[in-house]
Design a protein around this motif. Structure first.
Motif, PDB file in Angstrom:
ATOM      1  N   ASN A  93       0.802  -1.227   0.000  1.00 42.92           N
ATOM      2  CA  ASN A  93       0.000   0.000   0.000  1.00 42.92           C
ATOM      3  C   ASN A  93       0.832   1.272   0.000  1.00 42.92           C
ATOM      4  OD1 ASN A  93      -2.472  -1.532   0.245  1.00 42.92           O
ATOM      5  ND2 ASN A  93      -1.920  -1.864   2.407  1.00 42.92           N
ATOM      6  N   LYS A  94       2.160   1.110  -0.005  1.00 45.07           N
ATOM      7  CA  LYS A  94       3.028   2.282   0.088  1.00 45.07           C
ATOM      8  C   LYS A  94       4.310   2.004  -0.690  1.00 45.07           C
ATOM      9  CE  LYS A  94       4.013   5.691   3.680  1.00 45.07           C
ATOM     10  NZ  LYS A  94       4.088   5.937   5.145  1.00 45.07           N
ATOM     11  N   PRO A  95       4.306   2.234  -1.979  1.00 47.95           N
ATOM     12  CA  PRO A  95       5.463   1.904  -2.819  1.00 47.95           C
ATOM     13  C   PRO A  95       6.757   2.533  -2.298  1.00 47.95           C
ATOM     14  CG  PRO A  95       3.583   2.528  -4.171  1.00 47.95           C
ATOM     15  CD  PRO A  95       3.200   2.827  -2.756  1.00 47.95           C
ATOM     16  N   GLY A  96       7.802   1.713  -2.294  1.00 43.89           N
ATOM     17  CA  GLY A  96       9.107   2.195  -1.859  1.00 43.89           C
ATOM     18  C   GLY A  96       9.335   2.117  -0.367  1.00 43.89           C
ATOM     19  N   TRP A  97       8.336   1.594   0.369  1.00 45.17           N
ATOM     20  CA  TRP A  97       8.469   1.473   1.820  1.00 45.17           C
ATOM     21  C   TRP A  97       8.514  -0.005   2.196  1.00 45.17           C
ATOM     22  CZ3 TRP A  97       7.831   5.329   5.895  1.00 45.17           C
ATOM     23  CH2 TRP A  97       7.908   6.645   5.400  1.00 45.17           C
ATOM     24  N   PRO A  98       9.206  -0.355   3.289  1.00 46.59           N
ATOM     25  CA  PRO A  98       9.289  -1.766   3.692  1.00 46.59           C
ATOM     26  C   PRO A  98       7.962  -2.258   4.246  1.00 46.59           C
ATOM     27  CG  PRO A  98      10.270  -0.372   5.377  1.00 46.59           C
ATOM     28  CD  PRO A  98       9.942   0.529   4.218  1.00 46.59           C
ATOM     29  N   ASN A  99       7.702  -3.528   4.038  1.00 45.80           N
ATOM     30  CA  ASN A  99       6.500  -4.151   4.576  1.00 45.80           C
ATOM     31  C   ASN A  99       6.753  -4.510   6.041  1.00 45.80           C
ATOM     32  OD1 ASN A  99       4.345  -5.857   5.267  1.00 45.80           O
ATOM     33  ND2 ASN A  99       4.139  -6.594   3.161  1.00 45.80           N
ATOM     34  N   VAL A 100       6.144  -3.760   6.950  1.00 42.36           N
ATOM     35  CA  VAL A 100       6.382  -3.948   8.383  1.00 42.36           C
ATOM     36  C   VAL A 100       5.943  -5.339   8.837  1.00 42.36           C
ATOM     37  CG1 VAL A 100       5.807  -3.113  10.694  1.00 42.36           C
ATOM     38  CG2 VAL A 100       6.274  -1.479   8.848  1.00 42.36           C
ATOM     39  N   PRO A 140      18.594   5.025   0.071  1.00 40.53           N
ATOM     40  CA  PRO A 140      17.783   5.245  -1.142  1.00 40.53           C
ATOM     41  C   PRO A 140      18.631   5.712  -2.325  1.00 40.53           C
ATOM     42  CG  PRO A 140      17.487   7.067   0.397  1.00 40.53           C
ATOM     43  CD  PRO A 140      18.320   6.049   1.114  1.00 40.53           C
ATOM     44  N   THR A 141      19.278   4.762  -2.978  1.00 44.23           N
ATOM     45  CA  THR A 141      20.152   5.083  -4.112  1.00 44.23           C
ATOM     46  C   THR A 141      19.372   5.275  -5.411  1.00 44.23           C
ATOM     47  OG1 THR A 141      20.443   2.735  -4.620  1.00 44.23           O
ATOM     48  CG2 THR A 141      22.031   3.745  -3.103  1.00 44.23           C
ATOM     49  N   GLY A 142      18.082   4.904  -5.422  1.00 44.02           N
ATOM     50  CA  GLY A 142      17.300   4.951  -6.653  1.00 44.02           C
ATOM     51  C   GLY A 142      17.368   3.663  -7.437  1.00 44.02           C
ATOM     52  N   GLU A 160      12.982   8.573   4.729  1.00 41.00           N
ATOM     53  CA  GLU A 160      12.002   8.148   5.734  1.00 41.00           C
ATOM     54  C   GLU A 160      11.654   6.669   5.571  1.00 41.00           C
ATOM     55  OE1 GLU A 160      11.894  11.030   4.059  1.00 41.00           O
ATOM     56  OE2 GLU A 160      12.455  12.219   5.825  1.00 41.00           O
ATOM     57  N   ALA A 161      11.605   6.210   4.331  1.00 41.07           N
ATOM     58  CA  ALA A 161      11.316   4.791   4.083  1.00 41.07           C
ATOM     59  C   ALA A 161      12.454   3.917   4.601  1.00 41.07           C
ATOM     60  CB  ALA A 161      11.096   4.558   2.595  1.00 41.07           C
ATOM     61  N   ALA A 211      17.183  11.501   9.522  1.00 41.01           N
ATOM     62  CA  ALA A 211      15.920  10.758   9.388  1.00 41.01           C
ATOM     63  C   ALA A 211      15.989   9.419  10.121  1.00 41.01           C
ATOM     64  CB  ALA A 211      15.598  10.549   7.909  1.00 41.01           C
ATOM     65  N   VAL A 212      17.086   8.695   9.941  1.00 40.37           N
ATOM     66  CA  VAL A 212      17.227   7.385  10.590  1.00 40.37           C
ATOM     67  C   VAL A 212      17.267   7.540  12.106  1.00 40.37           C
ATOM     68  CG1 VAL A 212      18.755   5.397  10.896  1.00 40.37           C
ATOM     69  CG2 VAL A 212      18.334   6.306   8.599  1.00 40.37           C
ATOM     70  N   ALA A 213      18.053   8.498  12.584  1.00 39.10           N
ATOM     71  CA  ALA A 213      18.192   8.683  14.033  1.00 39.10           C
ATOM     72  C   ALA A 213      16.844   8.990  14.678  1.00 39.10           C
ATOM     73  CB  ALA A 213      19.192   9.793  14.324  1.00 39.10           C
ATOM     74  N   LYS A 214      16.073   9.877  14.081  1.00 36.36           N
ATOM     75  CA  LYS A 214      14.797  10.267  14.680  1.00 36.36           C
ATOM     76  C   LYS A 214      13.826   9.096  14.752  1.00 36.36           C
ATOM     77  CE  LYS A 214      14.882  15.225  13.634  1.00 36.36           C
ATOM     78  NZ  LYS A 214      14.269  16.341  12.879  1.00 36.36           N
ATOM     79  N   ARG A 215      13.724   8.331  13.676  1.00 32.23           N
ATOM     80  CA  ARG A 215      12.759   7.236  13.659  1.00 32.23           C
ATOM     81  C   ARG A 215      13.214   6.074  14.547  1.00 32.23           C
ATOM     82  NH1 ARG A 215       7.882   5.838  14.313  1.00 32.23           N
ATOM     83  NH2 ARG A 215       7.079   4.121  12.993  1.00 32.23           N
TER      84      ARG A 215
END
Length: 648
Positions: A93-100, A140-142, A160-161, A211-215
């Motif tokens: 449901n969220k392209p480019g994001w990991p499946n939790v 996120p290298t693309g 963020e992803a 971004a990584v540190a905050k999350r």
């Protein structure tokens, strides 16, 4: 005849030099406290770059015996995060994001696997300060992640992803019945030097850290997050203009500093051009590297962030190494103790340090495809790896001697001081035991006069020596008993010696040496001929005690002095009074480096400290133009009594 005369002169010079004696003071009753720290923390220093269940341990018996016999702690692991993202799917449901949900399932599998191999508590405790780190397939290298067989490739959408993967994986894969949650996270290993290869920038990588540190800390508040894991810290590069510093560390601190729990970097001797030997970072160069980070951290962030030195040792161009050699192990052994002792001198800002060696490094392939080449930085080898031996059985490499040398050291730090800045000293007391550590940064043997001061007149019962040195670059670890009246020892070139004293009674530590650092309110000042650069020190830590010592640590990056000594040595004034500047600095002369970058450690007469002033003022003037003063730091020692120095 000329050669004979030259040889005779050389022998006379060496004889005279090695007969020179260096006084080493050891005040047994004086605790040395640095920023509130006063013990030898083995979890911080005696570490190995490995995990408990790493597949390259030869067997569990060798693992457990090594960890317990030499009191070693683990470690650092850079395969878990990049390896497991290769078996995580994309959120439908969220392209480019990991499946939790995939992460949750994988976490249960990993915990079950860990629980299936129960460990004794004493062994499991060895990994309670574990660190994990990311690689570029977490970034996120693309480009699609190189997935394992059977998994559909997907591409990380943004910072963020990526952060969502880090945070959820740490949350789900550790704790409960699984492996203990890692204490540290290095966001990505050595990213700045690889930025161009992955189509990104230092600015973007710094923002990624934020971004990584905050999350991660939202879901795992106990995990300490840091970076940027610097690979080649050549801060003064660019004709001593400090372009490297501005483009790398300054940029990272400006962008990500406030969100980091620690700063991490790698420190290697031997990071040299082809054919250049004796290329060291240890000594004044390493001091300057750390001081400028500390100084700017204080100026920019209002605090000195702690360090993790997640790799250190001796590095050489790997493609030129054809086979394992004990001689190459010596280069690492020499660097390990030398660098570690410099890090031990900063216990208040050192979070964790790690000599670089892997278990076997069988994943490594040489650039020249040599079938005989072996990864040189490893704890284990097969017998057949050494010329003249046969067999597939595993043995320790010579690097185990580092752990054998340091196996017993523990306790409370006490006051020591060497008359020569190139003889590193430290000492720790544990009950009736005192461990005196001596390291020789000189390339010739040194005779040391040991001045042990014990106001309680406690008698020595025994002295055990461990001496790690080289003969024809082959490492040798001697262990023997010395006469209890020994007052003088000879420390071999580039060697480390640990003397274990046993006294009749417990050593009574009743006095103190409180060490603090105060940073100037400015840094990185351009050097111009005849111009005085001023540094102000404002701190309530600069209240003068009844007894003490004061050192000005002056960092600078300049072209080499050559025959013009004034090119390095400045005139220095403390609160208006000119002070003497030593003509020696810690470590080698840096002649093999492209330019000089180091710290001059300048004693300041303690009485010049004037706590009636609102600030202490240092002025520095050079007779010629070029380079920068990189940092100015006051190192202050307050004694509860007047200390014995030089046997007086």
């Amino acid at each position: 005849m000329k050669n004979i005369i030259t040889l005779i002169i050389a022998i006379l010079f060496i004889t005279e030099f090695t007969n020179a004696q260096v006084a080493v003071d050891v005040n047994l009753n004086v605790k040395h406290i640095v920023g509130g720290k006063s013990t030898f923390d083995r979890e911080k220093y005696i570490t190995l770059h490995a995990g408990l269940h790493h597949g390259e341990w030869p067997n569990e018996t060798m693992r457990d015996t090594f960890l317990l016999n030499y009191d070693v702690y683990l470690g650092r692991e850079n395969g878990t995060l990049p390896g497991n993202i290769r078996r995580i799917g994309e959120d439908p449901n969220k392209p480019g994001w990991p499946n939790v949900k995939d992460i949750e399932k994988l976490g249960k599998i990993l915990k079950k696997k860990y629980a299936s191999k129960p460990l004794e508590k004493s062994i499991e405790e060895r990994s309670k300060v574990m660190m994990i780190g990311g690689q570029f397939n977490n970034y996120p290298t693309g480009k699609p992640i190189p997935m394992y067989k059977g998994y559909e490739p997907w591409t990380i959408a943004n910072n963020e992803a990526a952060a969502e993967y880090y945070a959820n994986f740490i949350k789900e894969a550790f704790g409960d019945d699984g492996e203990a949650q890692p204490k540290y996270l290095e966001v990505i290993n050595e990213p700045f030097v690889k930025a161009g290869s992955y189509g990104t920038t230092r600015q973007a990588i710094s923002e990624y850290h934020v971004a990584v540190a905050k999350r991660v800390k939202e879901l795992n508040p106990d995990v300490l997050v840091g970076g940027y894991t610097a690979a080649y810290p050549e801060y003064s590069a660019g004709n001593s203009t400090f372009g490297h510093w501005n483009n790398n560390w300054k940029r990272f601190i400006d962008v990500a500093g406030k969100d980091m729990d620690f700063f991490s970097l790698h420190i290697y001797d031997g990071m040299a051009r082809e054919g250049v030997e004796n290329y060291y970072r240890c000594g004044s160069n390493m001091e300057a590297m750390l001081d400028i980070i500390e100084a700017y951290s204080m100026i920019k962030l209002g605090e000195v962030k702690p360090f993790i030195i997640s790799e250190y040792g001796y590095y050489w161009q790997r493609e030129t190494i054809e086979k394992y050699t004990k001689e190459f192990d010596w280069q690492n052994l020499r660097s390990f103790s030398t660098i570690m002792m410099q890090l031990m001198a900063k216990p208040d800002v050192m979070e964790c340090t790690m000599p670089f060696m892997l278990l076997q490094g069988n994943w490594w392939k040489p650039k020249n495809d040599s079938p005989t080449a072996k990864y040189p930085y490893r704890l284990f080898r097969q017998k057949k790896d050494v010329e003249g031996q046969t067999g597939d059985e595993y043995e320790f490499t010579e690097l185990v001697k580092f752990y054998q040398l340091w196996s017993d050291v523990k306790g409370t730090r006490i006051d020591t001081k060497s008359a020569d800045i190139d003889i590193q000293t430290d000492a720790y007391v544990d009950g009736k035991k005192m461990y005196l550590i001596l390291n020789n940064m000189e390339t010739t043997p040194q005779t040391l006069n040991l001045n042990l001061v014990d106001s309680k007149k406690n008698k020595v019962q025994s002295i055990k020596l461990k001496h790690l040195y080289e003969v024809n670059e082959l490492p040798i670890l001697d262990e023997k008993q010395l006469d209890i009246n020994t007052k003088e020892v000879t420390l071999s070139q580039s060697a480390t010696m640990i003397l274990e004293y046993t006294f009749k009674k417990n050593i009574n530590i009743s006095e103190t040496n409180h060490e603090t650092k105060v940073y100037a309110d400015s840094y990185l000042k351009k050097i111009e001929a005849g111009k005085k650069n001023s540094f102000e020190f404002k701190s309530d830590k600069l209240i003068k005690a009844a007894n003490g010592e004061l050192v000005l640590r002056l960092g600078m990056g300049r072209e080499h002095p050559g025959e013009n000594a004034s090119f390095v040595y400045p005139e220095v004034y403390f609160n208006g009074t000119k002070i003497n500047v030593p003509t020696d600095w810690r470590g080698d002369d840096q002649s093999t480096r492209a330019r000089f970058f180091g710290v001059l450690e300048i004693p300041v007469p303690y009485h010049l400290l004037d706590d009636t002033l609102s600030s202490q003022k240092v002025e520095v003037q050079f007779s010629n133009t070029g380079g920068f003063i990189s940092s100015a730091v006051l190192q202050k020692f307050d004694f509860s009594k007047d200390l014995n120095r030089g046997g007086k």
